[in-house]
Design an enzyme around this catalytic site. Structure first.
Site, mmCIF file in Angstrom:
data_model
loop_
_atom_site.group_PDB
_atom_site.id
_atom_site.type_symbol
_atom_site.label_atom_id
_atom_site.label_comp_id
_atom_site.label_asym_id
_atom_site.label_seq_id
_atom_site.Cartn_x
_atom_site.Cartn_y
_atom_site.Cartn_z
ATOM 1 N N ASP A 10 143.891 41.834 93.368
ATOM 2 C CA ASP A 10 144.299 42.989 94.162
ATOM 3 C C ASP A 10 143.625 42.970 95.532
ATOM 4 O OD1 ASP A 10 145.725 43.903 91.965
ATOM 5 O OD2 ASP A 10 144.085 45.169 91.257
ATOM 6 N N ASP B 3 148.013 40.119 93.284
ATOM 7 C CA ASP B 3 148.581 41.099 92.358
ATOM 8 C C ASP B 3 148.981 42.332 93.161
ATOM 9 O OD1 ASP B 3 149.416 42.413 90.113
ATOM 10 O OD2 ASP B 3 147.450 42.585 89.188
ATOM 11 N N ASP C 237 146.140 49.219 93.844
ATOM 12 C CA ASP C 237 146.387 49.657 92.469
ATOM 13 C C ASP C 237 145.404 50.759 92.098
ATOM 14 O OD1 ASP C 237 148.468 47.930 92.200
ATOM 15 O OD2 ASP C 237 147.544 46.650 90.688
ATOM 16 N N ARG D 84 157.448 48.582 93.666
ATOM 17 C CA ARG D 84 156.285 49.420 93.341
ATOM 18 C C ARG D 84 155.721 50.080 94.595
ATOM 19 N NH1 ARG D 84 152.842 45.785 88.901
ATOM 20 N NH2 ARG D 84 154.581 45.433 87.471
#
Length: 549
Positions: free
Chosen positions: A362, A385, A389, A442
């Site tokens: 991330d 990733d 997040d 997302r």
């Protein structure tokens, strides 16, 4: 399926921004109690029936409705401070009853107080020897079995109060100069939680206001109306709002923290090497860490994720500060056995004005009940990733004015369908004024959160924008979607989510925004002002990303 198109036309112009440089002042926490220790030690009660019970987490509950009831705490010598608390009225006996927050308490019959009344008003009052005087009054929503955030500030002879970050009531009175804090009810049963007392501070400008044009080109897919001379940015619910301050959920009190201040009050350091950067982000205590130039973060045994400790501001110098090769981790080590916020949860983090790219995992990971995090004006791309997040019970976070690009799985809220124990009732996030620039999906995708507020973002050429699942609640308003296959959808991964939408613009999109269920209005938690969606395609590219604060 035919495409949905709403035509918007006019020339997009340059945006002129007024910049005020502010020196951040320290606001020390004098007292906090979230009652998660199972007791109310340090509180003195009078009247009513008081106990510490569980309502998701520990709360101080007053269950009687037949009389006045008060609970006091703190020092009689406290003078200038702000006290905030969450209040949930659960029953009333009669009409025009109230729950209240107290300041400068002299005794059970003398103090200032902010009363939220069952007739949908809020009053700023003082009680002297049991006789009350109303200093100011205004409208406010009183809802049984719902949490309301009350804030009461005393500074010199000025008294100010607000409910859920709404318009402040203000009065001048010099009856009481110092005193304790407290909570109270009048023929009302109520629960109280997250009581925080912070010393009052008054940050002042360190430079006069200057005006400079932005020459960043707009990548608006279709021309939009010229923006108003000063497009509004959502105000912080602080009293008064300050330029360059956080807003949204990052300002809502909870878990013993009143708002997000980052490293305010700590030393300011400038770092330009990997070693210095990793040293300072891991140190205990508050620091303002200025990043100069490009810093390469190692992968090694950490998989490229480097932990940030509580009370930090990490801010880039100019428009060229970069973190490459690794990402930032905000959170203690993962443990599925922890299902409520631990005392050592990482909190009070600000990350601003940084380009972060090329991480093997991330770019920014917020996890394990971390809270009060503000991620603002960054350029985020090419992570292994997620870009940002937010998971495992983290809460009270704002993601604003960032540019996301050259990235697939952009920002996830809630990492797994099986993680309800940590996530339900948490994961409250505000996304506003971000540029989702060809970030594929997302943007965000959400599980379990009771409320994620997504407003005034610019979506440009995405596979999908927003997704809701696992009973999460999405409030989607004032966004502009161009060439987004599916702007907003409710998914079947686990139980269906909930989504409401208001005043969005869709251009060259294949599907409408899906709407399902009900979601709380964010205005019940904090104050904000949404910009007109038609100016978003010019406003956001000109203002989002690095070098623009």
């Amino acid at each position: 399926m035919s495409k949905i198109k709403l035509a918007v036309s006019a020339a997009a112009g340059l945006v002129t921004a007024t910049v005020l440089v502010v020196t951040t002042a320290s606001a020390a926490t004098l007292f906090s109690d979230d009652f998660n220790d199972g007791n109310s030690s340090g509180w003195t009660t009078s009247g009513g029936t008081w106990s510490v019970v569980t309502d998701g987490s520990g709360v101080l509950r007053q269950s009687g409705t037949s009389s006045d009831a008060r609970a006091r705490a703190g020092s009689t010598s406290w003078a200038d401070y702000t006290v905030t608390a969450r209040v949930k009225p659960t029953a009333v006996n009669g009409t025009n009853r109230f729950a209240a927050l107290l300041a400068r308490v002299q005794s059970n019959t003398s103090y200032y107080y902010l009363a939220l009344r069952s007739n949908n008003t809020v009053e700023l009052k003082k009680l002297v020897g049991g006789s009350s005087t109303t200093l100011a009054t205004g409208p406010a929503t009183f809802t049984l079995n719902a949490w309301h955030t009350l804030s009461l500030e005393v500074a010199g002879s000025t008294i100010r109060g607000s409910v859920n970050g709404g318009a402040a009531l203000q009065a001048t009175d010099s009856q009481f100069a110092t005193g304790q804090i407290g909570v109270a009810t009048f023929n009302t049963a109520a629960s109280f939680d997250d009581v925080v007392v912070s010393s009052s501070t008054a940050p002042s400008p360190s430079a006069s206001a200057s005006t400079s044009p932005s020459t960043s080109p707009s990548t608006s897919p279709s021309a939009s109306p010229s923006p108003s001379p000063s497009p509004s940015i959502s105000p912080s619910p602080s009293i008064p709002p300050l330029p360059g301050a956080p807003d949204g959920f990052a300002t809502v009190a909870g878990q013993g923290t009143g708002t997000t201040t980052g490293g305010a009050g700590g030393p300011t350091v400038t770092v330009s090497t990997t070693e210095a950067f990793l040293d300072y982000i891991a140190r205990p205590g508050p620091y303002i860490i200025r990043v100069s130039g490009t810093i390469t973060l190692p992968t090694g045994s950490t998989d490229g994720m480097h932990s940030v400790s509580s009370d930090k501001t990490i801010i880039g110098v100019g428009a060229t500060a970069r973190l490459v090769g690794g990402g930032l981790n905000i959170g203690i080590p993962v443990s599925d056995a922890i299902t409520s916020p631990p005392a050592n949860a990482v909190h009070n983090i600000i990350i601003r004005n940084l380009t972060i790219t090329g991480a093997t995992d991330d770019l920014i990971n917020v996890q394990m009940f971390s809270h009060h995090v503000w991620i603002d004006h960054n350029d985020l791309s090419d992570g292994g990733d997620g870009a940002v997040d937010i998971k495992r019970g983290s809460d009270l976070i704002t993601v604003s004015w960032n540019r996301f690009h050259d990235h697939d799985k952009t920002t996830l809220v809630g990492h797994d369908d099986e993680n309800a124990a940590q996530d339900v009732g948490r994961l409250r996030v505000t996304y506003h004024h971000n540029f989702f620039d060809r970030s594929d999906q997302r943007n965000p995708r959400v599980r379990f959160s009771p409320l994620v507020h997504v407003y005034n973002n610019y979506y440009f050429d995405n596979s999908y924008g927003i997704a809701s699942t696992n009973e999460s609640g999405l409030f989607v308003e004032g966004n502009y979607f161009f060439s987004v296959n599916n702007p907003g959808r409710v998914e079947f991964s686990g139980p269906l989510g909930r989504m409401v939408e208001r005043n969005n613009i869709l251009v060259e999109c294949n599907h409408p925004i899906e709407v399902r269920g009900t979601v709380a209005d964010p205005a019940t938690f904090y104050r904000y002002t949404a910009d007109p969606p038609e100016i978003v395609p010019s406003l956001i590219p000109a203002g989002a990303g690095v070098g623009k604060i």
